[in-house]
Scaffold this active site. Structure first.
Site, PDB file in Angstrom:
ATOM      1  CD  GLU A  76      -2.954  -0.878   2.383  1.00 21.15           C
ATOM      2  OE1 GLU A  76      -3.299   0.262   2.740  1.00 21.15           O
ATOM      3  OE2 GLU A  76      -3.335  -1.912   2.973  1.00 21.15           O
ATOM      4  CG  ASP A 118      -1.393  -1.878   5.762  1.00 23.32           C
ATOM      5  OD1 ASP A 118      -0.235  -2.145   5.399  1.00 23.32           O
ATOM      6  OD2 ASP A 118      -1.766  -0.722   6.050  1.00 23.32           O
ATOM      7  CG  ASP A 177      -6.369  -3.059   8.061  1.00 25.64           C
ATOM      8  OD1 ASP A 177      -6.051  -3.394   6.908  1.00 25.64           O
ATOM      9  OD2 ASP A 177      -6.438  -1.875   8.426  1.00 25.64           O
ATOM     10  CD  GLU A 179      -9.122   0.992   4.596  1.00 26.10           C
ATOM     11  OE1 GLU A 179      -9.428   1.921   3.847  1.00 26.10           O
ATOM     12  OE2 GLU A 179      -8.805   1.166   5.797  1.00 26.10           O
ATOM     13  CE1 TYR A 221      -1.195  -2.237   9.516  1.00 27.74           C
ATOM     14  CE2 TYR A 221      -2.920  -3.426  10.686  1.00 27.74           C
ATOM     15  CZ  TYR A 221      -2.522  -2.572   9.676  1.00 27.74           C
ATOM     16  OH  TYR A 221      -3.464  -2.049   8.822  1.00 27.74           O
ATOM     17  NE  ARG A 235      -5.145   2.174  10.137  1.00 25.55           N
ATOM     18  CZ  ARG A 235      -4.237   2.587   9.262  1.00 25.55           C
ATOM     19  NH1 ARG A 235      -3.380   1.708   8.768  1.00 25.55           N
ATOM     20  NH2 ARG A 235      -4.179   3.841   8.884  1.00 25.55           N
ATOM     21  CG  HIS A 295      -2.772  -7.657  13.895  1.00 22.49           C
ATOM     22  ND1 HIS A 295      -2.749  -6.435  14.508  1.00 22.49           N
ATOM     23  CD2 HIS A 295      -3.626  -7.539  12.844  1.00 22.49           C
ATOM     24  CE1 HIS A 295      -3.546  -5.604  13.866  1.00 22.49           C
ATOM     25  NE2 HIS A 295      -4.090  -6.240  12.855  1.00 22.49           N
TER      26      HIS A 295
END
Length: 886
Positions: free
Chosen positions: A30, A110, A112, A114, A392, A394, A438
């Site tokens: 990303e 990523d 997540d 999204e 990470y 989030r 995670h």
């Protein structure tokens, strides 16, 4: 299946792809910053490119010639239609070209939901079956994590993709179906959102709670005693003089300064806890104000006050019991003595907090570093993918992997010693409904300590501060408890049998434990108790009774709002920053002095939506249930189309019923003020930008005026004051309090035929109105305005203002407080610092000789009270209408 090379030979410039060649593998991430790092870790044979976020989305508008009510969604089948935005065309074309000539395509977005959805969109655009795609995820951008992830690819998880699709489509349905209702019933250009509306409701409900709050009254009696044997009368005089000192801003000594003063003189501050064998607790409850005051006066006599006098003053701004401000004075009995009856010391423990998750990181960064939520997430993103310093960011899980626990325990043992290492690892429970995809946020290399980075990197200061916060919290979470020695001294009056018992308390750190890494918390109120023994006699030298009132519910800060969003289940960790920013952008709330206030517009929008959609998305429980359903979709337990159909079916009837509700602007509220133009009674109306005062004779009389949050008209006060250019000046109410400005209309902006009407803005001209500051004591202050520079703000790119600060020049965004961006002046190149310093000096000197006069030409000195300059009849108020009843 292709796997990454494990050769120790690396190249920062992988083999360039060529047409028709399959000599490389394509990796799509990303972030461009992450792409550079991963390309270096994978080595030759890999080409890494960034999608820069989403490459497909629902269209903003329906295609021409269609009657699609919700762009991109077929309301009959709820099938989405995705398009590639114009600004993403070049990126998609480049990825397609590279993918066509690659031997393999890896999706490393990523981890997540999204990120999973972005990988799916990329696979579809590139013509790759998602179930046969090579999807890799890693919790940290380190060489070991990246190379290990590429050894274990998996297909794209369509359950997680569908959960993200459901969230996106649900937000689109609510926004495009409900927002038009607001346009028709409140004001044009407004927006409703599935999550932003309940978030705004939290602040509106808090605003209503504050407005309806009526304080309760209580009293506290404190005395300071001398254990050293010094002359109490002298100490009392010195203490009164010390407490009476004021700094340039009118503030008295800080609590820590008071505590230090007492410690140096072997004195201690005590509170009254018992009188005549009964606990001293004076609260209003059902007692009248008179009975309460008399009870306090009796308690003061028991402590040692003679000649007690009660004074009561009315406070017009006070509500309920706070309308009476009571002071009780008297003379301290010089014969009063207290004997120490007990000295007790106990050990207490403090446990470390778990490592950060997204919400707690945002809360800590807001409270300790003053960072906004979006600023925190931006900095954390840089630490994760550009620098690879943290895992990470989030996440909603506090769990740690066995490897992470092993590493941190080994670090604690080697760095601090075995005494700081608990016998077994600490495990923290996650909150209900945590996704736990995670673990918690951790540093990727514990040897990269905050101390080792000072002066060794050119990274922006905010990144270092946030990393320090994360590093310390993680290490401290696996260390032993801290221990305190808490001491309590009780004293009884010995010269008379009044039964007055005083208590003093203090504590000292006995074992630093996890504070060794986290830092010892600063406490301003912990007093250091002088050594004493049972039977020691003390003499009071100061005694006061304090009238207290209970506080209304506190306004939300960014930290407490994120905590409330998490507690009520609104949104997910990755969306908190967007939610907080959205409700401010929509002008539903505003942030003043780091506190959120609901605007009149926000209250009107929320009230209407609650009335119209009481059983739907504005209810906090409903929104929480939706989040739980999205979790079930991600786990494959629920069909995403079925959930969307249920929501869409529930919205339709409510929208039809909302059409029958009256327009918010048609609801008028009478005000107590008279129109200064025609004498009619005024009324409150709601405009696009909030509530305002209008004449009830409109449109015959067009008087209108702004009001503050309490509905008080903001009428400029006319002053007997002329600016240096001879223009009259008035006092206005600004966002940060009153200020004085020239009473002249701003210059008209250039106008071209066909140009839309544009409000006059003095900032768009070179000659800005002359202003004078007002200090906290209501006196005029000749403070030079900031020097506007050509340096861009690092957050919003607006010009930075340069001011002469106490510690040297400082650069801050000219859009403060909407933007709180800053730039360290000391880190600018000397070739830039020099000219700016000279310009600032000239700018300040140019305002040093300011001369303002009264209208008769008499000079007005700095420090003159503004109240002395208000002209008769020009105090900035409106007359009360006779029908308002005063």
């Amino acid at each position: 299946m292709a796997t990454p090379t494990t050769s120790s030979t690396e190249s920062t410039t992988p083999t360039a792809p060529s047409q028709g060649s399959y000599s490389y593998q394509l990796v799509i991430v990303e972030s461009p910053a992450k792409a550079k790092t991963i390309e270096r870790y994978l080595g030759r044979g890999f080409v890494v490119r960034a999608s820069v976020g989403h490459i497909r989305d629902l269209p903003k508008k329906s295609p021409k010639g269609t009657t699609q009510a919700v762009p991109g969604i077929d309301l009959d089948t709820l099938e989405p239609t995705y398009v590639i935005p114009e600004k993403r065309m070049a990126t998609v074309a480049d990825l397609r070209r590279l993918a066509a000539n690659a031997s393999a395509v890896w999706f490393a977005t990523d981890l997540d939901r999204e990120g999973e959805a972005i990988a799916w969109h990329l696979a579809v655009v590139l013509g790759i079956d998602p179930l046969h795609a090579k999807r890799v995820t890693f919790n940290a951008v380190t060489k070991a994590d990246v190379q290990e992830a590429f050894k274990h690819p998996r297909p794209i998880d369509m359950n997680r993709v569908n959960a993200q699709q459901a969230r996106r489509l649900l937000d689109r349905l609510v926004g495009y179906m409900v927002s038009p209702v607001l346009w028709r019933k409140v004001a044009g250009g407004l927006s409703a959102g599935r999550v932003q509306t309940p978030a705004a409701r939290l602040i509106v409900d808090r605003e209503r709670g504050i407005a309806a709050f009526r304080p309760n009254e209580s009293w506290g009696i404190h005395t300071t005693l001398n254990l050293s044997g010094a002359n109490s009368a002298v100490l009392g005089t010195e203490w009164a003089a010390f407490c009476g000192q004021r700094d340039p801003r009118g503030r008295g000594p800080l609590v820590r300064e008071r505590v230090a003063w007492l410690a140096q003189r072997a004195a201690l501050e005590c509170e009254l806890v018992e009188v005549a064998g009964k606990p001293f607790k004076v609260e209003a409850d059902a007692a009248s104000a008179e009975d309460l005051t008399l009870a306090v006066a009796d308690a003061l006599r028991a402590v040692g006050l003679e000649g007690v006098t009660i004074n009561i003053a009315k406070d017009e701004a006070g509500r309920g019991r706070a309308a009476n401000r009571v002071t009780i004075t008297g003379t301290l009995d010089p014969k009063a003595r207290y004997a120490v009856s007990s000295v007790e010391t106990t050990r207490t423990r403090s446990k470390p907090s778990p490592p950060f998750i997204t919400s707690t990181l945002q809360q800590a960064a807001a409270g300790r570093l003053g960072l906004a939520t979006d600023g925190t997430m931006s900095a954390a993103q840089h630490l994760f993918d550009a620098l690879g310093w943290i895992t990470y960011h989030r996440t909603d899980s506090v769990q740690l992997s066995p490897e992470a626990i092993s590493r941190v325990r080994g670090f604690i043992k080697s760095e601090y010693g075995e005494g700081y290492l608990p016998e077994s690892p600490r495990h923290y429970p996650s909150k209900p409904h945590a996704q736990e995809a995670h673990g918690a946020i951790c540093p990727t290399d514990l040897n990269r300590t905050p101390e080792s980075l000072k002066g060794a990197t050119n990274e922006v200061y905010v990144y270092l501060r946030l990393y320090t916060l994360i590093w310390r919290q993680f290490v401290a979470s696996q260390m032993v408890d801290a221990e305190w020695e808490s001491t309590e001294i009780r004293l009884e009056r010995s010269d008379q049998k009044t039964g007055a018992v005083l208590k003093a308390a203090g504590r000292v750190l006995a074992r630093d434990g996890f504070y060794r890494a986290a830092g010892v918390p600063q406490s301003d109120s912990e007093q250091t108790l002088p050594p004493t023994t049972v039977g020691a006699v003390a003499a009071p030298f100061f005694l006061e009774a304090t009238q207290k009132f209970s506080s209304p519910p506190p306004r939300f800060t960014e930290a407490t709002l994120v905590r409330a969003l998490e507690a009520t289940g609104l949104g997910r960790p990755s969306t908190y920053a967007t939610i907080v920013k959205s409700i401010q952008t929509r002008k539903y709330v505003e942030q003043v002095d780091r506190r959120f206030y609901a605007t009149d517009l926000g209250m009107a929008v929320v009230d209407f939506l609650v009335h119209a959609f009481a059983t739907n998305f504005v209810e906090l429980d409903y929104t929480r249930r939706i989040e739980q359903e999205l979790d079930e979709i991600a786990q494959g337990k629920k069909d995403w189309k079925a959930m969307l159909k249920t929501t869409h079916a529930a919205l339709g009837p409510l929208i039809e019923l909302s059409a029958q509700l009256p327009h918010v602007k048609s609801v008028l509220m009478p005000a107590k003020y008279a129109c200064p133009k025609c004498g009619s009674r005024t009324e409150y109306r709601l405009g696009k930008h909030g509530r305002f005062l209008s004449c009830s004779s409109y449109p015959t009389c067009r008087f209108a005026n702004q009001v503050d949050r309490e509905g008080t008209p903001l009428v400029p006060a006319q002053l007997d004051l002329l600016s240096p250019t001879g223009r009259p000046m008035v006092m206005r109410q600004g966002r940060f309090g009153p200020f004085i400005i020239e009473d002249v209309p701003p210059p008209a902006l250039p106008y071209t035929k066909g140009m839309k009407a544009k409000p006059r803005d003095p900032r768009e001209t070179s000659a800005r109105p002359f202003t004078i500051a007002i200090d906290k004591e209501g006196r005029i202050e000749f403070r030079p305005p900031p020097l506007v520079t050509d340096r861009p703000c690092p957050k919003c790119q607006s010009p930075l203002n340069l001011r002469a600060g106490r510690h040297g020049p400082r650069l801050a965004c000219s859009r403060f407080p909407d933007c709180r961006g800053r730039a360290p002046f000391g880190k600018l190149a000397e070739s830039i610092q020099g000219p700016l310093t000279q310009r600032l000096a000239s700018h300040v000197n140019g305002h040093a000789g300011i001369v303002v006069t009264r209208r008769n030409g008499t000079p007005v000195a700095e420090g003159t009270p503004v109240a002395d300059l208000i002209m008769p009849g020009g105090d900035g108020t409106l007359p009360i209408h006779p029908d308002a009843g005063g």
